[in-house]
Scaffold this active site. Sequence first.
Site, PDB file in Angstrom:
ATOM      1  N   SER A   1       0.870  -1.168   0.000  1.00  0.00           N
ATOM      2  CA  SER A   1       0.000   0.000   0.000  1.00  0.00           C
ATOM      3  C   SER A   1       0.907   1.218   0.000  1.00  0.00           C
ATOM      4  O   SER A   1       1.855   1.300   0.786  1.00  0.00           O
ATOM      5  CB  SER A   1      -0.912  -0.006   1.228  1.00  0.00           C
ATOM      6  OG  SER A   1      -1.987   0.873   1.006  1.00  0.00           O
ATOM      7  N   GLU A   2       0.640   2.153  -0.903  1.00  0.00           N
ATOM      8  CA  GLU A   2       1.626   3.206  -1.182  1.00  0.00           C
ATOM      9  C   GLU A   2       1.833   4.189  -0.027  1.00  0.00           C
ATOM     10  O   GLU A   2       2.772   4.970  -0.053  1.00  0.00           O
ATOM     11  CB  GLU A   2       1.277   3.949  -2.476  1.00  0.00           C
ATOM     12  CG  GLU A   2      -0.031   4.719  -2.475  1.00  0.00           C
ATOM     13  CD  GLU A   2      -1.192   3.889  -2.993  1.00  0.00           C
ATOM     14  OE1 GLU A   2      -1.111   2.647  -2.944  1.00  0.00           O
ATOM     15  OE2 GLU A   2      -2.193   4.498  -3.440  1.00  0.00           O
ATOM     16  N   ASN A   3       0.970   4.130   0.995  1.00  0.00           N
ATOM     17  CA  ASN A   3       1.223   4.989   2.156  1.00  0.00           C
ATOM     18  C   ASN A   3       2.341   4.437   3.036  1.00  0.00           C
ATOM     19  O   ASN A   3       2.734   5.089   4.001  1.00  0.00           O
ATOM     20  CB  ASN A   3      -0.055   5.197   2.970  1.00  0.00           C
ATOM     21  CG  ASN A   3      -0.639   3.902   3.474  1.00  0.00           C
ATOM     22  OD1 ASN A   3      -0.718   2.928   2.733  1.00  0.00           O
ATOM     23  ND2 ASN A   3      -1.019   3.868   4.721  1.00  0.00           N
ATOM     24  N   GLY A   4       2.853   3.232   2.685  1.00  0.00           N
ATOM     25  CA  GLY A   4       4.066   2.802   3.375  1.00  0.00           C
ATOM     26  C   GLY A   4       4.043   1.465   4.071  1.00  0.00           C
ATOM     27  O   GLY A   4       4.619   1.328   5.151  1.00  0.00           O
TER      28      GLY A   4
ATOM     29  N   SER B   1       8.455   4.262  -0.764  1.00  0.00           N
ATOM     30  CA  SER B   1       7.301   3.554  -1.308  1.00  0.00           C
ATOM     31  C   SER B   1       7.212   3.757  -2.824  1.00  0.00           C
ATOM     32  O   SER B   1       6.987   2.811  -3.581  1.00  0.00           O
ATOM     33  CB  SER B   1       6.027   4.066  -0.637  1.00  0.00           C
ATOM     34  OG  SER B   1       4.899   3.420  -1.154  1.00  0.00           O
TER      35      SER B   1
END
Lengths: 233, 217
Positions: free
Chosen positions: B45-48, B87
């Site tokens: 998930s690109e938020n980390g 990320s």
Amino acid sequence: MIRKTVANAREALQGVSDGMTLMLGGFGLCGIPENAISELVRLGVRDLTCISNNAGVDDFGLGLLLQQRQVRHMISSYVGENDEFERQMLSGELQVTLTPQGTLAEKCRAAQAGIPAFFTPAGYGTEVAEGKETREFNGKMYVMEEAFKADFSFVKAWKGDEAGNLIFKGTARNFNPCMCGAAKVTVAEVEELLPAGALDPNQIHIPGIFIQRIFQGDGYEKRIEQRTVRQRT
Amino acid sequence: MLDKNGIAKRIAKEVQDGYYVNLGIGIPTLVANFVRDDISVEFQSENGVLGMGPFPWEGEEDPDLINAGKQTITTLPGASFFDSALSFSMIRGRHVDLTILGAMEVADNGDIANWKIPGKMVKGMGGAMDLVASAENIIVAMMHTNKAGESKLLSRCTLPLTGVGCVKKIVTNLAVLEVTPEGFLLLERAPGVSVAAIQEATEGRLVVPDSVPEMAL
């Protein structure tokens, strides 16, 4: 050890004034500098340019600054979930620059790293690339994006020490590390401020060299935007 | 015709052993529910976070642990956290094997629009522009037509673009299609859906082979 501690948010935000450009960490409401935002509201500084992935919700996070009409320009990747924001944007009161999320992160990191600009494929052929230099590398097209320039950066970490070293927790890390040292002054607020030596140097995410002021925040609300759970059967 | 879960189930078959996968918001999120459990896959998930698990049990939500849709999540053994720049290093650097995302429109040249309806909806692109510009393997999950019944598979996108020439495969409630230089190549039909119905619902160039098998779900 070079001590970075200040007593509280009030002391940490000294020097913030109207018209400044501020970076604020966080993704949604996760890992936002709650104490710094409250202090910005108290100070009543206006005409701010805010660089933050999101714009909070109507009554929390950056939404609190929007409510008080303190923000003139918002630079974000995603601004849903905020009716007041949408109203100000559509009425023209608020200038909004939507930036691809990875580009936003890299513009912070570039500022932190002293890199004036970089090329990214994100946004090529879209309105994001309008007016920007594009160039081909190895048969693929890229857009030139410049590093941010900001006056203050407000970040939130889990633990920190007197030297300004930071450790983040979970996905509350997000944009916070990229914004450390990416502005003239970086202010870190932490849930737990410890004496130098209390944190294992092996575990530090961001070294204190990137931080000018650190304080222990209080009253963290840590609001959850989308509470999704599995029901026990 | 498939429902949203059906689309997710069909896309799950594209997920292979050893893949790192980024799932967008909406139908793509459902794909995780249908991936075979005898293969090893990690969701990014690109938020980390890498190694995302299911939603937490009620009472175990952690406000410091969310996905890019801001939903509370859990992690699985082997998971890791990282900052937003790292990320997108994973994404731009093509370390993520498969990106699955939704769309408002896809054109038969692979253009995609999914972030803005001028004058109506301006929420922002989030990580979508980085994802579509970088990923080698992009699957779009969407309904074949919009709420007004108009085709979302077009000869040219009418909405502001998210990326150009980047979509490789599309799974809709009616069909599986591949983007080729000749247009949308019809690979599979949804159960009970005729080729004629797909032709009717597709505004862009559609290439129909002699035989179009029904999806195996």
